[in-house]
Design an enzyme around this catalytic site. Structure first.
Site, PDB file in Angstrom:
ATOM      1  N   LYS A 144      -0.786   4.120  -2.081  1.00 57.43           N
ATOM      2  CA  LYS A 144      -1.512   3.488  -0.848  1.00 57.43           C
ATOM      3  C   LYS A 144      -0.958   4.211   0.329  1.00 57.43           C
ATOM      4  O   LYS A 144      -1.604   4.499   1.437  1.00 57.43           O
ATOM      5  CB  LYS A 144      -1.016   2.055  -0.768  1.00 57.43           C
ATOM      6  CG  LYS A 144      -1.763   1.326  -1.745  1.00 57.43           C
ATOM      7  CD  LYS A 144      -1.264   0.029  -1.990  1.00 57.43           C
ATOM      8  CE  LYS A 144      -1.873  -0.819  -3.241  1.00 57.43           C
ATOM      9  NZ  LYS A 144      -0.976  -1.841  -3.772  1.00 57.43           N
ATOM     10  N   ASP A 181      -5.652  -7.646   1.776  1.00 55.03           N
ATOM     11  CA  ASP A 181      -6.150  -7.977   0.511  1.00 55.03           C
ATOM     12  C   ASP A 181      -7.095  -8.814  -0.032  1.00 55.03           C
ATOM     13  O   ASP A 181      -7.695  -9.048  -1.045  1.00 55.03           O
ATOM     14  CB  ASP A 181      -4.716  -8.142  -0.542  1.00 55.03           C
ATOM     15  CG  ASP A 181      -4.103  -7.124  -1.242  1.00 55.03           C
ATOM     16  OD1 ASP A 181      -4.861  -6.245  -1.517  1.00 55.03           O
ATOM     17  OD2 ASP A 181      -3.054  -7.215  -1.671  1.00 55.03           O
ATOM     18  N   GLN A 183       2.875  -6.318  -2.556  1.00 55.38           N
ATOM     19  CA  GLN A 183       2.384  -5.706  -4.068  1.00 55.38           C
ATOM     20  C   GLN A 183       3.077  -6.637  -4.916  1.00 55.38           C
ATOM     21  O   GLN A 183       3.962  -7.162  -5.241  1.00 55.38           O
ATOM     22  CB  GLN A 183       3.249  -4.342  -3.963  1.00 55.38           C
ATOM     23  CG  GLN A 183       3.158  -3.643  -5.408  1.00 55.38           C
ATOM     24  CD  GLN A 183       1.506  -3.038  -5.403  1.00 55.38           C
ATOM     25  OE1 GLN A 183       0.974  -2.653  -4.502  1.00 55.38           O
ATOM     26  NE2 GLN A 183       1.243  -3.289  -6.526  1.00 55.38           N
TER      27      GLN A 183
END
Ligand code: NAP
Length: 382
Positions: A122, A189, A166
């Site tokens: 990322k 997200d 994460q």
């Protein structure tokens, strides 16, 4: 569990018709050169390779065709690359015109190698398009409070436009508490219940949609697949892929059925679909006999299977038996090279949208303040 190793549930991200319009140039490009897919009829006479010309970059993208098959390959790698170029151009424009650089903060807890790899990827992806990345790496025994403190700091930091925790988190942490702490304005997200709730409600718009399902729909859009009025089957109902994918298809006016582990006759139900999105985590579960001729298939599954001929001892396959699907379907995403590359592209896209939105809000607030002070000034003058 095996598939967990290769799953990146966070950072995945989406927008209903949100970002699709932003990338309309690319969509038209692909439509023009690849041509629309007619889901009701396979395309047996297509050449084995298609050159997709991108006029803006003067480059050629090759969408490879399956050997001895009728299905068109939906090339997620090429689409993701094209999207990254579009995002990069927008980021540069934003920086030059208003001095704003989008920023993404990633919080990693613990030492899982797969998670560390995802975070590294990322970071690299952000760098490649000019997005700033901020990383916090906490030890496995960090407390929930520590994570919450970082989230709170990032929530208040104007240079951060997206916050990503994460997953999975260590078992002593309450995932819900942590995900809920990310402000919805930075929930790139798209996992916050308010964003998911808005996605589910008619007339409401989520600020972000989870990246992987967003990537699935983007692929359908960019390949000109009609969704409206089609029968769609989503296999899998997880919060991060299956459920939001079904909601997105429904928002696009598909008639959606969800198949899960308790569904009776999954094969029969799936065979009715014009569009199949499979997010299960079972290698080659969807066989050719499950597929209606001419259907379009988006295979989200990433499953390692033993392969002695591979240097790693395994290879990755999808939920859909690819060779069989190629013979029946109109179009299919490969694994790897299909949905996977789209996930990070969507995360970048969500971060860019967030930066633009934050700037619009700031300008809006400034205008209100200026107007208010003007009005106060004219009252004083009276
Ligand atoms: P998950 O949370 O384990 O959910 C799996 C879903 O599949 C569940 O809803 C489950 O049903 C259903 N299911 C399991 N066995 C089934 C069966 N035999 N028949 C029908 N349905 C069945 O998995 P996930 O996180 O959604 O991920 C799914 C797959 O996508 C995995 O292979 C993962 O690696 C991959 N993935 C890829 C990306 C990417 O970027 N490409 C991102 C995320 C995930 P129940 O609800 O009834 O248990």
């Amino acid at each position: 569990m095996a598939s967990m190793i290769f799953t990146d549930p966070s950072s995945a991200a989406a927008v209903h018709r949100l970002p699709f319009t932003r990338f309309s140039n690319g969509l038209n490009t692909l439509r023009r050169f690849v041509g629309p897919l007619h889901v009701s009829s396979p395309t047996p006479t297509l050449p084995r390779t298609l050159s997709v010309h991108s006029p803006r970059s003067s480059r050629f993208v090759t969408a490879s065709m399956a050997i001895e098959s009728s299905a068109k390959v939906i090339d997620g790698k090429a689409v993701a690359k094209q999207m990254r170029e579009e995002i990069s151009a927008e980021v540069s424009k934003l920086k030059e015109t208003i001095g704003v650089v989008p920023g993404l903060a990633v919080i990693l807890v613990g030492d899982r190698k797969d998670s560390a790899t995802y975070v590294r990827n990322k970071k690299k992806a952000c760098e490649s398009v000019g997005i700033n990345s901020f990383e916090v790496h906490l030890p496995d025994d960090a407390s929930e409070e520590e994570v919450l403190k970082f989230i709170s700091d990032f929530n208040g930091d104007p240079s951060v436009h997206g916050i990503l925790v994460q997953l999975p988190l260590p078992s002593h942490m309450n995932e819900q508490n942590i995900l809920n702490a990310v402000t919805i304005e930075k929930d790139v997200d798209g996992f916050h219940p308010l964003n998911i709730g808005r996605l589910a409600m008619r007339g409401r718009e989520p600020l972000f949609v989870p990246c992987t399902p967003k990537g699935c729909i983007e692929l359908l859009h960019r390949y000109g697949v009609d969704i409206k009025g089609k029968r769609a089957v989503v296999i899998g109902r997880s919060n991060i892929v299956g459920m939001p994918a079904a909601l997105l298809l429904q928002r696009e006016d598909a008639t959606v059925t969800i198949v899960h582990s308790r569904t009776k006759n999954p094969e029969e139900i799936t065979r009715q679909a014009d569009i199949i999105i499979s997010a299960v985590g079972q290698p080659n579960m969807v066989r050719g006999s499950w597929i209606k001729p001419g259907a379009v298939i988006v295979d989200v599954g990433i499953n390692p299977v033993e392969d002695a001929s591979s240097p790693r001892g395994y290879r990755l396959v999808g939920d859909v038996c690819y060779d069989e699907a190629c013979k029946v379907a109109a179009a299919v995403t490969p694994v790897p090279g299909g949905v996977g590359p789209m996930t990070i592209a969507m995360l970048l896209s969500n971060t860019l949208s967030s930066a633009k939105r934050a700037f619009d809000i700031k300008i809006g607030a400034l205008r209100i303040r200026v107007k208010a002070s003007d009005e106060a000034g004219s009252r004083l003058a009276l």
